[in-house]
Write a protein that holds these residues in place. Structure first.
Motif, PDB file in Angstrom:
ATOM      1  N   HIS A  69       0.900  -1.332  -0.058  1.00 50.61           N
ATOM      2  CA  HIS A  69       0.043  -0.066   0.117  1.00 50.61           C
ATOM      3  C   HIS A  69       0.801   1.343   0.040  1.00 50.61           C
ATOM      4  CE1 HIS A  69      -3.584  -2.541   0.958  1.00 50.61           C
ATOM      5  NE2 HIS A  69      -2.766  -3.263   1.555  1.00 50.61           N
ATOM      6  N   PRO A  70       1.531   1.523  -0.970  1.00 53.90           N
ATOM      7  CA  PRO A  70       2.544   2.657  -1.113  1.00 53.90           C
ATOM      8  C   PRO A  70       1.983   3.980  -0.957  1.00 53.90           C
ATOM      9  CG  PRO A  70       2.787   1.140  -3.035  1.00 53.90           C
ATOM     10  CD  PRO A  70       1.443   0.908  -2.328  1.00 53.90           C
ATOM     11  N   VAL A  71       0.841   4.404  -1.337  1.00 53.04           N
ATOM     12  CA  VAL A  71       0.197   5.944  -1.164  1.00 53.04           C
ATOM     13  C   VAL A  71      -0.007   6.120   0.296  1.00 53.04           C
ATOM     14  CG1 VAL A  71      -1.413   7.494  -1.837  1.00 53.04           C
ATOM     15  CG2 VAL A  71      -0.441   6.027  -3.585  1.00 53.04           C
ATOM     16  N   GLY A  72      -0.654   5.103   1.151  1.00 46.39           N
ATOM     17  CA  GLY A  72      -1.129   5.276   2.341  1.00 46.39           C
ATOM     18  C   GLY A  72       0.194   5.136   3.151  1.00 46.39           C
ATOM     19  N   GLY A  73       1.299   4.360   2.684  1.00 46.70           N
ATOM     20  CA  GLY A  73       2.393   4.126   3.494  1.00 46.70           C
ATOM     21  C   GLY A  73       3.227   5.651   3.484  1.00 46.70           C
ATOM     22  N   GLY A  74       3.452   6.130   2.298  1.00 49.28           N
ATOM     23  CA  GLY A  74       4.040   7.442   2.017  1.00 49.28           C
ATOM     24  C   GLY A  74       3.436   8.523   2.737  1.00 49.28           C
ATOM     25  N   ALA A 203      -1.610  12.982  -1.387  1.00 51.03           N
ATOM     26  CA  ALA A 203      -1.511  11.490  -1.863  1.00 51.03           C
ATOM     27  C   ALA A 203      -0.331  11.644  -2.690  1.00 51.03           C
ATOM     28  CB  ALA A 203      -2.772  11.388  -2.484  1.00 51.03           C
ATOM     29  N   TYR A 204      -0.210  12.564  -3.586  1.00 52.20           N
ATOM     30  CA  TYR A 204       0.798  12.678  -4.557  1.00 52.20           C
ATOM     31  C   TYR A 204       2.411  12.618  -4.055  1.00 52.20           C
ATOM     32  CZ  TYR A 204       3.368  14.134  -8.919  1.00 52.20           C
ATOM     33  OH  TYR A 204       4.413  14.347  -9.824  1.00 52.20           O
ATOM     34  N   GLN A 205       2.514  13.435  -2.948  1.00 56.48           N
ATOM     35  CA  GLN A 205       3.626  13.513  -2.295  1.00 56.48           C
ATOM     36  C   GLN A 205       4.014  12.236  -1.611  1.00 56.48           C
ATOM     37  OE1 GLN A 205       5.928  15.838  -2.754  1.00 56.48           O
ATOM     38  NE2 GLN A 205       4.579  16.833  -4.195  1.00 56.48           N
ATOM     39  N   GLY A 206       2.696  11.875  -1.041  1.00 55.13           N
ATOM     40  CA  GLY A 206       2.940  10.478  -0.242  1.00 55.13           C
ATOM     41  C   GLY A 206       3.555   9.313  -1.429  1.00 55.13           C
ATOM     42  N   LEU A 207       3.018   9.296  -2.675  1.00 57.75           N
ATOM     43  CA  LEU A 207       3.418   8.304  -3.533  1.00 57.75           C
ATOM     44  C   LEU A 207       5.038   8.448  -3.925  1.00 57.75           C
ATOM     45  CD1 LEU A 207       3.166   6.164  -5.717  1.00 57.75           C
ATOM     46  CD2 LEU A 207       2.198   7.808  -7.211  1.00 57.75           C
ATOM     47  N   LEU A 238      -5.321   5.900  -7.253  1.00 56.30           N
ATOM     48  CA  LEU A 238      -5.192   5.989  -8.609  1.00 56.30           C
ATOM     49  C   LEU A 238      -4.988   7.179  -9.272  1.00 56.30           C
ATOM     50  CD1 LEU A 238      -5.014   4.166 -11.371  1.00 56.30           C
ATOM     51  CD2 LEU A 238      -7.497   4.389 -11.438  1.00 56.30           C
ATOM     52  N   ALA A 239      -5.386   8.315  -8.666  1.00 56.92           N
ATOM     53  CA  ALA A 239      -5.223   9.656  -9.008  1.00 56.92           C
ATOM     54  C   ALA A 239      -3.607   9.937  -9.006  1.00 56.92           C
ATOM     55  CB  ALA A 239      -6.219  10.607  -8.344  1.00 56.92           C
ATOM     56  N   GLU A 242      -1.600   8.275 -11.763  1.00 58.66           N
ATOM     57  CA  GLU A 242      -1.841   8.906 -13.016  1.00 58.66           C
ATOM     58  C   GLU A 242      -1.047  10.128 -12.987  1.00 58.66           C
ATOM     59  OE1 GLU A 242      -3.123   7.605 -15.625  1.00 58.66           O
ATOM     60  OE2 GLU A 242      -4.639   6.012 -14.727  1.00 58.66           O
ATOM     61  N   ARG A 243      -1.201  11.139 -11.845  1.00 55.76           N
ATOM     62  CA  ARG A 243      -0.545  12.348 -12.077  1.00 55.76           C
ATOM     63  C   ARG A 243       0.970  12.076 -12.203  1.00 55.76           C
ATOM     64  NH1 ARG A 243      -0.760  16.786  -7.330  1.00 55.76           N
ATOM     65  NH2 ARG A 243       1.037  17.835  -7.911  1.00 55.76           N
ATOM     66  N   ALA A 244       1.631  11.169 -11.281  1.00 55.13           N
ATOM     67  CA  ALA A 244       3.007  10.740 -11.498  1.00 55.13           C
ATOM     68  C   ALA A 244       3.439  10.148 -12.925  1.00 55.13           C
ATOM     69  CB  ALA A 244       3.275   9.647 -10.331  1.00 55.13           C
ATOM     70  N   ALA A 245       2.731   9.437 -13.425  1.00 54.97           N
ATOM     71  CA  ALA A 245       2.828   9.070 -14.880  1.00 54.97           C
ATOM     72  C   ALA A 245       2.936  10.077 -15.907  1.00 54.97           C
ATOM     73  CB  ALA A 245       1.903   7.678 -15.226  1.00 54.97           C
ATOM     74  N   ALA A 246       1.893  10.880 -15.817  1.00 63.33           N
ATOM     75  CA  ALA A 246       1.837  12.260 -16.574  1.00 63.33           C
ATOM     76  C   ALA A 246       3.141  13.082 -16.336  1.00 63.33           C
ATOM     77  CB  ALA A 246       0.532  12.730 -16.340  1.00 63.33           C
TER      78      ALA A 246
END
Length: 573
Positions: A69-74, A203-207, A238-239, A242-246
């Motif tokens: 669970h990477p996003v939650g962990g981050g 969430a993005y920074q956590g990822l 998922l958002a 997707e943001r990190a991929a973009a």
């Protein structure tokens, strides 16, 4: 920058079997161009290559985590993080320090507390009230199956002595029935209406923080065990992906397991299939794949919600009426799994107790009877207790054992909060990896981070020894449940690549495959098995690019201390 590299002077683990000795690996334009004996290596033929002498280290495929669970962990790393606490007192001091350092935060959120630090695994609300000055606080347990709440949070949610336990959870109560502060399983969802939602930026920074942490451990791909739904105040990750991929910042490849809503129905199959196809069209490079569905079959043994064939015992050793919880009716589970299998969707099931494992295998049997062999690569995660007759069912069904090897050891949470409440003989059936291997079950491996450390090498040490470093306790379940080092490495590389449907270009070192690689030293295949924890990742490569290099000054002594400590502390799912 050179696009060609030559690795030589060490052992090469190709993804299965014994490592190759005296072999070189040539990488060109992000892929493995050749694996050849060093006797056939002419370095002069590679004048522009970056030549990397391994000096006896191990070159391995990059690790893949099959349940994480990477996003939650981050996010937890960025919030009130209790994962470093070694006791209840340390946890409270971390909370107090965080509250003092963040006076502007109305709510204090985070997690990482350990059940075995509190009597009965149930921390009280009063500790939070005192440490935070009466602010609303919600903290997830390390296994994310329990929530610790302050009085202010309980009152804001309108929870009282009259609030009934939900069907899928339990409120720990004081003598007058008022919530004591701990909410197990679905009871934590009672805060959903008042808990602040995670912002998209957090969430993005956590990822990104998680990706940095995981790459440093040699992890180059993973299966996120929960996308497509909000949980514990964390929005659908998922958002963030997707943001990190973009943005070109998603370096790893990700399989997202779409979350099956327990109170939903068969209509979820069509929605998940549609999202899978949309992701495939948007990511032809397979950076993000949504071809998996995650179903929670049961809970965990520590709070007695893991579904068991036999009843739990009470503190006096007497049988109770509690057999744990099946979160989905077994008949409905069979229907759902059959429909998902027919739609080409992989099923990833949390199955911890022996009844849950049986219900999951029964569902796969019905799916196979109706659909034939679809190469679904369905997998059961955790597998804490498996009935002896059921270990032999995995291979014929094509069911993959998704193991969290770090937990397969005696430690305080297991020995104090689980084993005393199970039936006689069940200690010998904890995490039966050896039995599964002898029954020819295919293994994949994951960590469930942030439940426990994501370090594959720490988990491999326990898989091989059935004990954490320095433990004086006997091997959990007996020495026959150990697996050998080659099997453990394969589970974390080619085995997880198979689960992630990326075994055609990752998880192995072979010509044409992506150069997703790790360098490990000391070479674990040259260490005594009780010293495997000394090994550490010194560099990580993704698609032929070095994305992590360990600090040389901290070398193996730091790795040894940190890994041993993390293994001892991490206990549950």
């Amino acid at each position: 920058m050179a696009s060609e590299f030559v690795f030589y002077g060490g052992l090469v683990f190709t993804g299965s079997g014994a490592p190759l000795e005296a072999h070189a690996v040539v990488v060109r334009d992000g892929r493995i161009a050749a694996v050849l004996p060093e006797t056939e290596l002419d370095l002069e033929a590679f004048p522009d290559a970056n030549r990397i002498h391994l000096d006896g280290a191990l070159l391995s495929p990059g690790f893949q985590d099959a349940h994480i669970h990477p996003v939650g962990g981050g996010i937890e790393l960025l919030q009130c993080n209790l994962s470093d606490a070694e006791s209840a007192d340390e946890a409270v001091e971390l909370i107090r320090s965080y509250a003092q350092a963040n006076p502007e935060q109305e709510w204090i959120l985070g997690g990482g507390w350990s059940m075995d630090h509190f009597p009965g695994g149930n921390p009280p609300r009063g500790l939070l009230d005192e440490a935070t000055g009466g602010r609303p606080v919600l903290l997830q347990s390390r296994d994310h199956h329990s929530t610790w709440a302050s009085t202010a949070a309980i009152e804001r949610a309108g929870i009282s002595a009259e609030t009934p336990d939900p069907d899928d959870g339990r409120i720990v109560r004081e003598a007058d029935g008022f919530p004591a502060g701990t909410f197990h399983e679905g009871a934590g969802d009672l805060f959903a209406s008042v808990r602040p939602a995670t912002s998209p930026d957090l969430a993005y920074q956590g990822l990104l923080r998680a990706q940095e942490e995981l790459i440093a451990l040699g992890i180059t791909g993973w299966q996120d065990a929960m996308v497509g739904a909000d949980s514990g105040g964390i929005s659908d990750p998922l958002a963030a992906y997707e943001r990190a991929a973009a943005d070109g910042r998603l370096l790893v490849h990700v399989v997202g397991a779409q979350w099956w809503l327990r109170d939903g129905g068969i209509e979820q199959v069509a929605r998940m299939t549609e999202r899978r196809e949309q992701a495939a069209a948007a990511h032809p490079d397979r950076r993000i794949d949504l071809g998996t569905t995650k179903i929670m079959v049961d809970g965990v043994a520590e709070n007695q919600t893991a579904a068991m064939l036999t009843p739990y015992r009470d503190a006096s050793g007497h049988d109770t009426c509690n057999h744990g919880l099946s979160f989905i009716d077994p008949a409905m589970l069979r229907e759902y799994v059959t429909a998902l299998d027919a739609a080409g969707q992989q099923v990833h099931m949390h199955a911890l107790g022996d009844r849950a494992v049986r219900e999951a295998l029964d569902a796969l049997q019905v799916a196979r009877d109706e659909n034939g062999d679809t190469d679904g690569r369905h997998h059961l995660a955790h597998l804490q207790v498996v009935a002896p007759d059921d270990t032999a069912r995995f291979a014929p069904l094509g069911a993959i054992a998704n193991i969290q090897a770090l937990w397969a050891t005696h430690e305080d949470q297991l020995d104090d909060l689980t084993l005393p409440f199970l039936q006689d003989g069940q200690v010998d059936r904890q995490y039966p990896f050896g039995d599964l291997v002898r029954a020819r079950a295919r293994l994949a491996a994951g960590s469930d981070w942030p439940v426990s450390t994501a370090d594959p090498l720490a988990a491999i040490h326990v898989a091989v020894n059935r004990a954490y470093p320095g433990s004086e306790r006997p091997p959990l379940g007996g020495a026959h449940q150990r697996i050998d080092l080659e099997t453990a490495f394969a589970a974390y590389t080619s085995g997880s690549a198979y689960v992630n449907r990326r075994d055609d270009d990752t998880g192995s070192i072979r010509e044409g495959y992506l150069a997703n690689l790790v360098v490990i030293e000391p070479n674990p295949f040259r260490l005594p098995i009780d010293e495997l924890h000394r090994a550490r990742v010194t560099s990580t490569w993704i698609e032929g690019r070095r994305v992590h290099t360990a600090e040389p000054a901290t070398a193996s002594a730091t790795a040894s201390v940190t890994t041993a400590s993390d293994t001892h502390r991490t206990e549950s799912r």
